[in-house]
Scaffold this active site. Structure first.
Site, PDB file in Angstrom:
ATOM      1  N   THR A   1      25.625  41.248  48.793  1.00 40.55           N
ATOM      2  CA  THR A   1      24.486  40.947  47.924  1.00 40.55           C
ATOM      3  C   THR A   1      23.904  39.593  48.311  1.00 40.55           C
ATOM      4  O   THR A   1      24.653  38.663  48.634  1.00 40.55           O
ATOM      5  CB  THR A   1      24.902  40.952  46.438  1.00 40.55           C
ATOM      6  OG1 THR A   1      23.760  40.662  45.614  1.00 40.55           O
ATOM      7  CG2 THR A   1      25.999  39.935  46.157  1.00 40.55           C
TER       8      THR A   1
ATOM      9  N   HIS B   1      42.351  40.740  42.868  1.00 41.37           N
ATOM     10  CA  HIS B   1      43.620  40.106  43.232  1.00 41.37           C
ATOM     11  C   HIS B   1      44.807  41.077  43.102  1.00 41.37           C
ATOM     12  O   HIS B   1      45.916  40.777  43.562  1.00 41.37           O
ATOM     13  CB  HIS B   1      43.856  38.883  42.338  1.00 41.37           C
ATOM     14  CG  HIS B   1      44.738  37.849  42.957  1.00 41.37           C
ATOM     15  ND1 HIS B   1      45.281  37.970  44.222  1.00 41.37           N
ATOM     16  CD2 HIS B   1      45.194  36.648  42.482  1.00 41.37           C
ATOM     17  CE1 HIS B   1      46.013  36.902  44.497  1.00 41.37           C
ATOM     18  NE2 HIS B   1      45.980  36.091  43.456  1.00 41.37           N
TER      19      HIS B   1
END
Length: 411
Positions: A329, A382
């Site tokens: 993006t 994560h």
């Protein structure tokens, strides 16, 4: 007479909202002329006339939800009347219907076809169901909630002390708007964007790591070869193709960044279909450029321009926005200096580009120079990507961009 039907909307999409009728009752239409716009949670699409004639009936109004195959309206011949024909009386008592419909004809026009079918199939009284739709209309959720409430068994008394019931969340009550305020219903696309972004934050363990890129080498390369690149390929050499190529090489080195979590499993993807975020008047969409590892930079630039322009025009298909493995993006086109992008679920990472800005940098020999610098950000899940992998991935992207020859030599 031809029927206006909700077409197939794409994989995993079964419902749409009637966004806008482009024709009204009595208007003439030609074959393949757009009649009505439908909005799904991914794109806006037009339904075209299958034959020429006059719009004789509009059955589903703007703002109502419809399923695939639902009847939206009808097209009659020239001069066709929209008034319904009276039903013929049965020849004898044996031909009379044995059971009255669950919804009479006076109320049927107030319900969408999907809701009307649910009410009749389950022999429900529509007057006893509270509608939460526009102007108090019934929605599918209203009917489902009504049936589930009716089927809920009474609690059975036990010797054990019952657990205190959790208070139900208070229903949202719209506040009064002020004299200088305007209330506008969110589009289906905007509602889905909000739910998915919030869902991504709640589901994934999102962290973001940052780095900065000296864009001097890329800008010099573009300046040197832009004219010959345009002559040969018919498209400008932009920044995005460099970032796509750099990302692909880093994804090949760190496959977890290109993977996704499925339950207790990790799915590693040995292909590189990159989503390119595009801002449109309806909201943010992410069309996918396929097989970026197999395409040269000219091909990638052409694909990005193609899907980007069609996305802004509302012409992108749902298949072209599914199956991406990683997203890029670019907030820099709007002037963003630094931001933390949100994951495009079920992907595990997203790369954010930002504005190029001249900054004073200390060079290896100790001198200070003004250099065109860009902050880059990698947001990642994560649960699947460790900190070492995420930082190393972003360093690989930085190294490839600052030394574009690395992408050619694949080192």
């Amino acid at each position: 007479m031809a029927q206006i039907i909700v077409p197939t909307l794409g994989e995993s999409v079964s419902e749409a909202t009637v966004a806008q009728w482009l024709k009204k009752e009595g208007d003439s239409v030609a074959v393949d002329e757009p009649i009505v716009e439908l909005e799904t949670d991914k794109v806006t699409l037009e339904v075209n006339a299958t034959e020429a004639g006059v719009i004789s009936a509009i059955i589903v109004q703007e703002g109502e939800n419809v399923e695939v195959g639902a009847l939206l309206g009808e097209i009659g011949g020239e001069g066709a009347s929209s008034a319904p024909k009276p039903a013929a009386a049965p020849a004898d008592a044996s031909e009379a219907p044995k059971e009255a419909p669950a919804v009479d004809e006076d109320d049927a026009h107030k319900l969408s076809p999907a809701v009307l079918k649910m009410v009749n199939d389950n022999n429900l009284d529509a007057d006893k169901i509270t509608g939460t739709g526009k102007d108090g209309r019934l929605t599918k959720e209203d009917v489902i909630n009504h049936m589930e409430g009716a089927k809920a068994p009474a609690p059975v008394a036990t010797a054990a002390v019952p657990e205190a019931p959790k208070p139900a969340p208070a229903p949202h009550v719209p506040r009064d708007t002020g004299p200088r305020e305007e209330r506008v219903k969110m589009t289906r696309l905007r509602q889905v964007i909000a739910k998915r972004l919030k869902g991504a934050q709640e589901e994934a363990a999102i962290l973001t790591t940052f780095n900065e890129v000296d864009m001097t080498a890329i800008m010099a390369l573009r300046k040197q070869y832009q004219e010959s690149f345009v002559k040969k390929h018919g498209v400008k050499l932009g920044f995005m193709s460099f970032f796509v190529k750099a990302a692909v090489q880093a994804l090949q080195e760190f496959p977890a960044v290109n993977a996704e979590i499925d339950g207790d499993d990790i799915i590693y993807k040995n292909f590189y279909d990159l989503g390119i975020a595009v801002s449109t008047p309806q909201g943010l969409v992410v069309p996918v450029v396929r097989d970026c590892d197999q395409k040269n930079m000219a091909h990638i630039e052409k694909d990005i321009i193609d899907v980007g322009s069609r996305a802004r025009d509302g012409k992108i298909t749902m298949d072209e926005m599914q199956g991406g493995t990683f997203t890029i993006t670019n907030g820099g086109v709007f002037g963003s200096l630094m931001a933390t992008p949100i994951l495009n679920a079920p992907q595990s990472a997203i790369l954010g580009m930002h504005k190029i800005q001249q900054r004073a940098m200390v060079m290896p020999d100790g001198s200070i120079e003004a250099r065109p610098m860009m902050y880059i950000a990698l947001s990642y899940d994560h649960r699947i990507i460790d900190g070492k992998e995420s930082v190393s991935f972003l360093v690989r992207v930085k190294e490839a961009l600052e030394d574009p020859q690395r992408m050619v030599l694949e080192v």
